[in-house]
Motif scaffolding. Structure first.
Motif, PDB file in Angstrom:
ATOM      1  N   GLY A  10       0.949  -1.048  -0.097  1.00 52.94           N
ATOM      2  CA  GLY A  10       0.050  -0.007   0.011  1.00 52.94           C
ATOM      3  C   GLY A  10       0.773   1.333  -0.028  1.00 52.94           C
ATOM      4  O   GLY A  10       0.381   2.405  -0.216  1.00 52.94           O
ATOM      5  N   ALA A  11       2.139   1.129   0.169  1.00 54.56           N
ATOM      6  CA  ALA A  11       3.020   2.574   0.567  1.00 54.56           C
ATOM      7  C   ALA A  11       2.802   3.204  -0.900  1.00 54.56           C
ATOM      8  O   ALA A  11       2.603   4.577  -1.114  1.00 54.56           O
ATOM      9  CB  ALA A  11       4.329   2.011   0.616  1.00 54.56           C
ATOM     10  N   GLU A  12       2.899   2.592  -2.180  1.00 55.95           N
ATOM     11  CA  GLU A  12       3.194   3.197  -3.484  1.00 55.95           C
ATOM     12  C   GLU A  12       1.770   3.914  -3.658  1.00 55.95           C
ATOM     13  O   GLU A  12       1.752   5.219  -4.262  1.00 55.95           O
ATOM     14  CB  GLU A  12       3.322   2.067  -4.428  1.00 55.95           C
ATOM     15  N   GLN A  13       0.736   3.148  -3.270  1.00 55.00           N
ATOM     16  CA  GLN A  13      -0.498   3.772  -3.494  1.00 55.00           C
ATOM     17  C   GLN A  13      -0.919   4.962  -2.997  1.00 55.00           C
ATOM     18  O   GLN A  13      -1.293   5.920  -3.417  1.00 55.00           O
ATOM     19  CB  GLN A  13      -1.681   3.107  -3.439  1.00 55.00           C
ATOM     20  N   LYS A  14      -0.358   4.984  -1.546  1.00 55.77           N
ATOM     21  CA  LYS A  14      -0.477   6.166  -0.709  1.00 55.77           C
ATOM     22  C   LYS A  14       0.357   7.397  -1.180  1.00 55.77           C
ATOM     23  O   LYS A  14      -0.337   8.481  -1.325  1.00 55.77           O
ATOM     24  CB  LYS A  14       0.073   5.968   0.675  1.00 55.77           C
ATOM     25  N   LEU A  15       1.598   7.000  -1.906  1.00 57.91           N
ATOM     26  CA  LEU A  15       2.245   7.989  -2.276  1.00 57.91           C
ATOM     27  C   LEU A  15       1.549   8.720  -3.714  1.00 57.91           C
ATOM     28  O   LEU A  15       1.692   9.745  -3.997  1.00 57.91           O
ATOM     29  CB  LEU A  15       3.705   7.844  -2.801  1.00 57.91           C
ATOM     30  N   LEU A  16       0.968   7.780  -4.417  1.00 61.32           N
ATOM     31  CA  LEU A  16       0.166   8.198  -5.719  1.00 61.32           C
ATOM     32  C   LEU A  16      -0.819   9.155  -5.389  1.00 61.32           C
ATOM     33  O   LEU A  16      -1.186   9.898  -6.134  1.00 61.32           O
ATOM     34  CB  LEU A  16      -0.052   7.080  -6.768  1.00 61.32           C
ATOM     35  N   LYS A  17      -1.456   8.770  -4.276  1.00 61.99           N
ATOM     36  CA  LYS A  17      -2.746   9.643  -3.988  1.00 61.99           C
ATOM     37  C   LYS A  17      -2.451  10.899  -3.245  1.00 61.99           C
ATOM     38  O   LYS A  17      -3.349  11.691  -3.046  1.00 61.99           O
ATOM     39  CB  LYS A  17      -3.522   8.577  -3.102  1.00 61.99           C
ATOM     40  N   ARG A  18      -1.088  11.290  -3.056  1.00 63.28           N
ATOM     41  CA  ARG A  18      -0.985  12.425  -2.436  1.00 63.28           C
ATOM     42  C   ARG A  18      -1.271  13.810  -3.359  1.00 63.28           C
ATOM     43  O   ARG A  18      -0.930  13.586  -4.440  1.00 63.28           O
ATOM     44  CB  ARG A  18       0.399  12.491  -1.910  1.00 63.28           C
ATOM     45  N   ARG A  19      -2.043  14.556  -2.847  1.00 64.58           N
ATOM     46  CA  ARG A  19      -2.531  15.861  -3.442  1.00 64.58           C
ATOM     47  C   ARG A  19      -1.601  17.048  -3.090  1.00 64.58           C
ATOM     48  O   ARG A  19      -1.033  17.277  -2.134  1.00 64.58           O
ATOM     49  CB  ARG A  19      -3.799  15.977  -3.215  1.00 64.58           C
ATOM     50  N   ARG A  20      -1.398  17.768  -4.181  1.00 68.23           N
ATOM     51  CA  ARG A  20      -0.635  19.235  -3.882  1.00 68.23           C
ATOM     52  C   ARG A  20      -1.589  20.291  -4.299  1.00 68.23           C
ATOM     53  O   ARG A  20      -1.477  20.659  -5.591  1.00 68.23           O
ATOM     54  CB  ARG A  20       0.803  19.393  -4.691  1.00 68.23           C
ATOM     55  N   PRO A  21      -2.488  20.673  -3.315  1.00 68.21           N
ATOM     56  CA  PRO A  21      -3.478  21.656  -3.808  1.00 68.21           C
ATOM     57  C   PRO A  21      -2.764  23.058  -4.318  1.00 68.21           C
ATOM     58  O   PRO A  21      -3.230  23.917  -5.098  1.00 68.21           O
ATOM     59  CB  PRO A  21      -4.415  21.875  -2.625  1.00 68.21           C
ATOM     60  N   LEU A  22      -1.837  23.473  -3.191  1.00 73.10           N
ATOM     61  CA  LEU A  22      -1.043  24.789  -3.541  1.00 73.10           C
ATOM     62  C   LEU A  22      -0.278  24.669  -5.031  1.00 73.10           C
ATOM     63  O   LEU A  22      -0.402  25.700  -5.718  1.00 73.10           O
ATOM     64  CB  LEU A  22      -0.149  25.015  -2.281  1.00 73.10           C
ATOM     65  N   VAL A  23       0.345  23.530  -5.572  1.00 71.26           N
ATOM     66  CA  VAL A  23       0.899  23.519  -6.890  1.00 71.26           C
ATOM     67  C   VAL A  23      -0.155  23.819  -7.740  1.00 71.26           C
ATOM     68  O   VAL A  23       0.155  24.319  -8.611  1.00 71.26           O
ATOM     69  CB  VAL A  23       1.603  22.211  -6.658  1.00 71.26           C
ATOM     70  N   THR A  27      -0.254  26.918 -10.261  1.00 65.79           N
ATOM     71  CA  THR A  27      -0.149  26.365 -12.119  1.00 65.79           C
ATOM     72  C   THR A  27      -1.216  27.312 -12.579  1.00 65.79           C
ATOM     73  O   THR A  27      -1.169  27.802 -13.888  1.00 65.79           O
ATOM     74  CB  THR A  27      -0.352  24.887 -12.026  1.00 65.79           C
ATOM     75  N   VAL A  28      -2.624  27.108 -11.937  1.00 64.09           N
ATOM     76  CA  VAL A  28      -3.770  27.920 -12.780  1.00 64.09           C
ATOM     77  C   VAL A  28      -3.539  29.346 -12.733  1.00 64.09           C
ATOM     78  O   VAL A  28      -3.864  29.820 -13.785  1.00 64.09           O
ATOM     79  CB  VAL A  28      -5.204  27.498 -11.760  1.00 64.09           C
ATOM     80  N   ALA A  29      -3.002  29.765 -11.600  1.00 63.60           N
ATOM     81  CA  ALA A  29      -2.864  31.403 -11.491  1.00 63.60           C
ATOM     82  C   ALA A  29      -1.793  31.778 -12.711  1.00 63.60           C
ATOM     83  O   ALA A  29      -1.806  32.697 -13.221  1.00 63.60           O
ATOM     84  CB  ALA A  29      -2.234  31.478 -10.167  1.00 63.60           C
ATOM     85  N   VAL A  30      -0.560  31.025 -12.815  1.00 61.16           N
ATOM     86  CA  VAL A  30       0.281  31.247 -13.905  1.00 61.16           C
ATOM     87  C   VAL A  30      -0.351  30.949 -15.201  1.00 61.16           C
ATOM     88  O   VAL A  30      -0.105  32.110 -16.259  1.00 61.16           O
ATOM     89  CB  VAL A  30       1.572  30.331 -13.613  1.00 61.16           C
ATOM     90  N   ALA A  31      -0.962  30.091 -15.314  1.00 61.36           N
ATOM     91  CA  ALA A  31      -1.784  29.670 -16.704  1.00 61.36           C
ATOM     92  C   ALA A  31      -2.771  30.941 -17.016  1.00 61.36           C
ATOM     93  O   ALA A  31      -2.618  31.648 -18.136  1.00 61.36           O
ATOM     94  CB  ALA A  31      -2.199  28.448 -16.938  1.00 61.36           C
ATOM     95  N   ALA A  32      -3.206  31.511 -16.149  1.00 61.20           N
ATOM     96  CA  ALA A  32      -4.396  32.687 -16.334  1.00 61.20           C
ATOM     97  C   ALA A  32      -3.415  33.833 -16.593  1.00 61.20           C
ATOM     98  O   ALA A  32      -4.109  34.650 -17.282  1.00 61.20           O
ATOM     99  CB  ALA A  32      -5.088  32.883 -14.869  1.00 61.20           C
TER     100      ALA A  32
END
Length: 293
Positions: A10-23, A27-32
């Motif tokens: 389950g370690a790999e799945q936990k890493l994949l599910k990690r979210r980075r909302p600030l990133v 990204t959206v702000a720069v693209a805008a």
């Protein structure tokens, strides 16, 4: 008992599910901001991209580009050689050599390169003739300063001598990064100082010297535009001459900008290759392990 992360259930799945909302928000702000700017640049008729493309390979522009590349190559080559000499002088156990090196670096690094270019270009106002000879002895040669200090030679002197002061500090930093024990071991084997410098100190210092030297080369390319003040038709001045004739100022400035970006990108790629060549390659096991109860 230890296992790698990939072996923990389950370690790999936990890493994949990690979210980075600030990133994602960044990204959206720069693209805008970036997307509307790019859209405006390519849809605004005042940029006149058709004119830009038509002058991109103009013979006068290409001739100016050639002079810019020649200025960069010649000035940087002189600066590297002189910088090595100054760095060695700065590290010598000789008060006179050490003082001359430090004074040179102080003067040329402490004054703007534009001022230095103008001083060399107007050197005839101080010395109308240049004389080669022995002190209080026979004169070996005598030349008119205006004949020797052309706009091109003034540009080379201004750019190269200024850059040599920075290269001296870069080389000095690289040489001091070499372990002192290497010097002592080489001297214990009876190796001459000049051979020690060429075979041991300089090759090891290159991994420190190469990255900032690449940056300085790119700066030299951009600083070459300063010689336009002495009417040397490099890339920028060539674009300005054409713009003064057809009044297409912005399109011609964009032409120069595009060529600067192209050459800078090529130099950056070369710098990256050289850094990899001189980098110290280490083979270590970087697999992380976590304890399992």
């Amino acid at each position: 008992m230890t296992q790698t992360i990939s072996q923990v259930p389950g370690a790999e799945q936990k890493l994949l599910k990690r979210r980075r909302p600030l990133v994602w928000l960044a990204t959206v702000a720069v693209a805008a901001v970036v997307v509307p700017v790019l859209f405006s640049m390519f849809t605004n008729e005042r940029f006149r991209w058709g004119v830009v493309i038509s002058y991109l390979f103009d013979p006068d522009i290409l001739a100016g580009l050639g002079r810019t590349l020649l200025l960069t190559a010649v000035s940087m080559s002189i600066a590297v050689v002189l910088g090595i000499v100054l760095a060695v002088m700065a590290g010598a156990n000789n008060l006179l050599l050490n003082s001359i090196s430090k004074a040179y670096i102080w003067i040329f690094r402490g004054t703007p390169v534009l001022v230095q270019i103008l001083v060399w270009f107007n050197l005839a106002a101080l010395y109308p003739t240049l004389v080669l000879g022995l002190p209080f002895g026979a004169t070996l040669g005598k030349w008119s300063t205006n004949d020797l200090i052309t706009p091109f030679s003034a540009a080379i002197l201004g750019l190269a001598l200024n850059e040599a002061a920075y290269m001296a500090e870069i080389v000095r930093a690289g040489l001091t990064s070499v372990d002192r024990g290497q010097h002592e071991a080489a001297q214990a084997l009876g190796m001459h100082k000049s051979l020690l410098f060429r075979k041991i100190a300089l090759p090891q210092a290159m991994r420190i010297i190469v990255p900032p030297t690449g940056n300085e080369t790119i700066n030299m390319l951009k600083n070459s535009a300063l010689v336009s003040v002495i009417a040397l038709p490099e890339l920028l001045y060539s674009a300005q001459i054409i713009a003064s004739q057809n009044f297409q100022v912005i399109p011609l400035l964009l032409v120069a900008t595009i060529w600067y970006l192209v050459i800078t990108s090529i130099l950056t790629l070369i710098q990256s290759r050289l850094e990899k060549k001189f980098a110290v390659r280490t083979h270590t096991n970087t697999a992380r392990k976590v304890p399992v109860q």
